[in-house]
Motif scaffolding. Structure first.
Motif, PDB file in Angstrom:
ATOM      1  N   TYR A 193      -3.016   6.474  13.050  1.00 40.45           N
ATOM      2  CA  TYR A 193      -3.746   5.257  12.723  1.00 40.45           C
ATOM      3  C   TYR A 193      -3.065   4.579  11.541  1.00 40.45           C
ATOM      4  O   TYR A 193      -2.227   5.169  10.872  1.00 40.45           O
ATOM      5  N   GLU A 194      -3.447   3.327  11.295  1.00 40.05           N
ATOM      6  CA  GLU A 194      -2.832   2.542  10.230  1.00 40.05           C
ATOM      7  C   GLU A 194      -3.779   2.423   9.038  1.00 40.05           C
ATOM      8  O   GLU A 194      -4.972   2.198   9.204  1.00 40.05           O
ATOM      9  N   VAL A 195      -3.203   2.573   7.854  1.00 35.58           N
ATOM     10  CA  VAL A 195      -3.940   2.416   6.611  1.00 35.58           C
ATOM     11  C   VAL A 195      -3.324   1.245   5.856  1.00 35.58           C
ATOM     12  O   VAL A 195      -2.111   1.211   5.631  1.00 35.58           O
ATOM     13  N   GLY A 196      -4.161   0.286   5.517  1.00 36.96           N
ATOM     14  CA  GLY A 196      -3.700  -0.864   4.757  1.00 36.96           C
ATOM     15  C   GLY A 196      -4.078  -0.718   3.294  1.00 36.96           C
ATOM     16  O   GLY A 196      -5.134  -0.164   2.972  1.00 36.96           O
ATOM     17  N   THR A 197      -3.217  -1.195   2.405  1.00 36.49           N
ATOM     18  CA  THR A 197      -3.488  -1.177   0.964  1.00 36.49           C
ATOM     19  C   THR A 197      -3.334  -2.590   0.425  1.00 36.49           C
ATOM     20  O   THR A 197      -2.341  -3.249   0.701  1.00 36.49           O
ATOM     21  N   LEU A 198      -4.346  -3.040  -0.304  1.00 36.63           N
ATOM     22  CA  LEU A 198      -4.293  -4.335  -0.964  1.00 36.63           C
ATOM     23  C   LEU A 198      -4.219  -4.086  -2.466  1.00 36.63           C
ATOM     24  O   LEU A 198      -5.018  -3.317  -3.012  1.00 36.63           O
TER      25      LEU A 198
END
Length: 181
Positions: free
Chosen positions: A126-131
Motif C-alpha cells: 500500500y502507499e503512504v503519503g507524507t505531507l
C-alpha cells in the motif's frame, strides 16, 4: 494486577492516538509572526509522480494552510517581501508492505489422534503519503518550525472526501503551531 491493567490500557491508548510530528527553534519568537507568504518555489508535485499528488491537491493544501493560519493564529497572507514568515510544503509517497500470518492448530478426531498445523501468510502493498509544512523566518531565512503527518493513501475518493482529508491533515499538523512552551 490493577497497575498492570492501567499501564496496558495507557500503552494501548497511546498507540492508537497518532499525532503529527513537529519540531521548532526554541529561540524563535512566534508571537511576532502576524503575516505569511508562500515560498517562491513551493510545489507539492515537485518530487513525486503519484497520480494523487497533482495540481488539484496543491490547491487544496494551500487553501487548508491559509485557512488554518488565518483562523487559528490570525495570520494574514502578505507580499513575500513584507511577510513575517514564509510557508513551504511538500509531499512524498512511499510504498509499505503489510505482512500478516494466521496460524491454526488442531488435535484429536473420532478414531485417531492427529496434530495438524496450518500457517497462512499474506502480504499487501500500500502507499503512504507524507505531507510536510515548513515555517521559515523571512528576515533570517531560517527554518523555525516544521510539522509532518503521514497516512495511508486512499483511492477512489470523491473530491469532497479528498478536501476533507487534506483539511484534517493540515489541521493536525498545524495543531502545534505556534508551539506551546
Amino acid at each position: 494486577m490493577k497497575n498492570i491493567f492501567i499501564v496496558a490500557a495507557l500503552a494501548f491508548l497511546t498507540a492508537c492516538t497518532q499525532t503529527a510530528d513537529w519540531d521548532y527553534d526554541k529561540s524563535a519568537n512566534f508571537a511576532n509572526y502576524k503575516t505569511f507568504a508562500w515560498v517562491e518555489n513551493a510545489d507539492l508535485t515537485k518530487d513525486t509522480n503519484n497520480y494523487q499528488i497533482n495540481a488539484l491537491m496543491e490547491k487544496r493544501v494551500r487553501s487548508a494552510i491559509s485557512s488554518e493560519l488565518n483562523q487559528k493564529m490570525g495570520m494574514s497572507l502578505a507580499d513575500p517581501a513584507q511577510a513575517d514568515v514564509l510557508v513551504n510544503y511538500h509531499a512524498s509517497v512511499d510504498k509499505e508492505l503489510d505482512v500478516s500470518s494466521f496460524n491454526i492448530g488442531y488435535g484429536a478426531r473420532w478414531s485417531s489422534w492427529g496434530l495438524g498445523y496450518q500457517n497462512d501468510i499474506s502480504a499487501r502493498e500500500y502507499e503512504v503519503g507524507t505531507l510536510v509544512i515548513d515555517i521559515i523566518d523571512r528576515e533570517s531565512n531560517q527554518l523555525v518550525w516544521r510539522g509532518a503527518e503521514d497516512g495511508r493513501l486512499k483511492k477512489n475518493q470523491s473530491p469532497e472526501q479528498r478536501e476533507l482529508s487534506v483539511r484534517k491533515t493540515v489541521a493536525k499538523i498545524l495543531n502545534n503551531f505556534p508551539p506551546q512552551k
